[in-house]
Design a protein around this motif. Sequence first.
Motif, PDB file in Angstrom:
ATOM      1  N   THR A  25       6.346 -13.950   2.659  1.00 22.25           N
ATOM      2  CA  THR A  25       5.289 -13.000   2.276  1.00 22.25           C
ATOM      3  C   THR A  25       5.741 -11.549   2.389  1.00 22.25           C
ATOM      4  N   THR A  26       6.603 -11.220   3.342  1.00 20.34           N
ATOM      5  CA  THR A  26       7.061  -9.836   3.465  1.00 20.34           C
ATOM      6  C   THR A  26       7.964  -9.450   2.293  1.00 20.34           C
ATOM      7  N   GLN A  29       5.588  -8.889  -0.690  1.00 22.05           N
ATOM      8  CA  GLN A  29       4.881  -7.615  -0.548  1.00 22.05           C
ATOM      9  C   GLN A  29       5.840  -6.436  -0.732  1.00 22.05           C
ATOM     10  N   ASP A  33       5.440  -3.341  -3.480  1.00 26.65           N
ATOM     11  CA  ASP A  33       5.327  -1.985  -2.922  1.00 26.65           C
ATOM     12  C   ASP A  33       6.261  -1.034  -3.683  1.00 26.65           C
ATOM     13  N   TRP A  94      -2.434 -11.742  -4.406  1.00 30.59           N
ATOM     14  CA  TRP A  94      -0.991 -11.823  -4.213  1.00 30.59           C
ATOM     15  C   TRP A  94      -0.507 -10.666  -3.338  1.00 30.59           C
ATOM     16  N   GLY A  95      -1.022  -9.473  -3.611  1.00 36.39           N
ATOM     17  CA  GLY A  95      -0.608  -8.307  -2.840  1.00 36.39           C
ATOM     18  C   GLY A  95      -1.085  -8.342  -1.401  1.00 36.39           C
ATOM     19  N   GLY A  98       0.625 -11.983  -0.062  1.00 38.19           N
ATOM     20  CA  GLY A  98       2.042 -12.237  -0.326  1.00 38.19           C
ATOM     21  C   GLY A  98       2.286 -13.630  -0.859  1.00 38.19           C
TER      22      GLY A  98
END
Length: 143
Positions: A25-26, A29, A33, A94-95, A98
């Motif tokens: 997930t990171t 994201q 970003d 999703w944002g 993630g």
Amino acid sequence: MRILIALFVGALFGLGLLISGMTDTTKVQGWLDIFGDWDPTLAFVMGGAILPMALAWHLTKGRQPVLAKAFPAPPSPSVGKKLVIGSTLFGMGWGLSGLCPGPAIASLSFGGVGGVAFVTAMIAGMLVAPKLGHRLDEMTVAV
């Protein structure tokens, strides 16, 4: 035989998600970003999905599949309110999390309570979406 092929393809898809980082997930994201610490590596994952599918649609025109009644049709190029609202909600989910549907299902094996909560909410959304879609069809936009 069809179930074994589906199992193999699903496992291959899950492995691809894991190797590509789509279940992290990171990392996802970081891809989203664009004004911060942007990580462009998932562009290769998306290109690796879009290009083969475009080729598959081209190669399957006029052909009959072996294990199904028909090949899936390419998506409609028209942009309507359902597409705009649906893609906006998808992008927001999703944002924030993630995860998108494929990685969310893969995360059930390691995502803990958060993964289960996300998949439960995703399934609830899938059940509610057709009813809301019919309401959108009925609504007219005042100009």
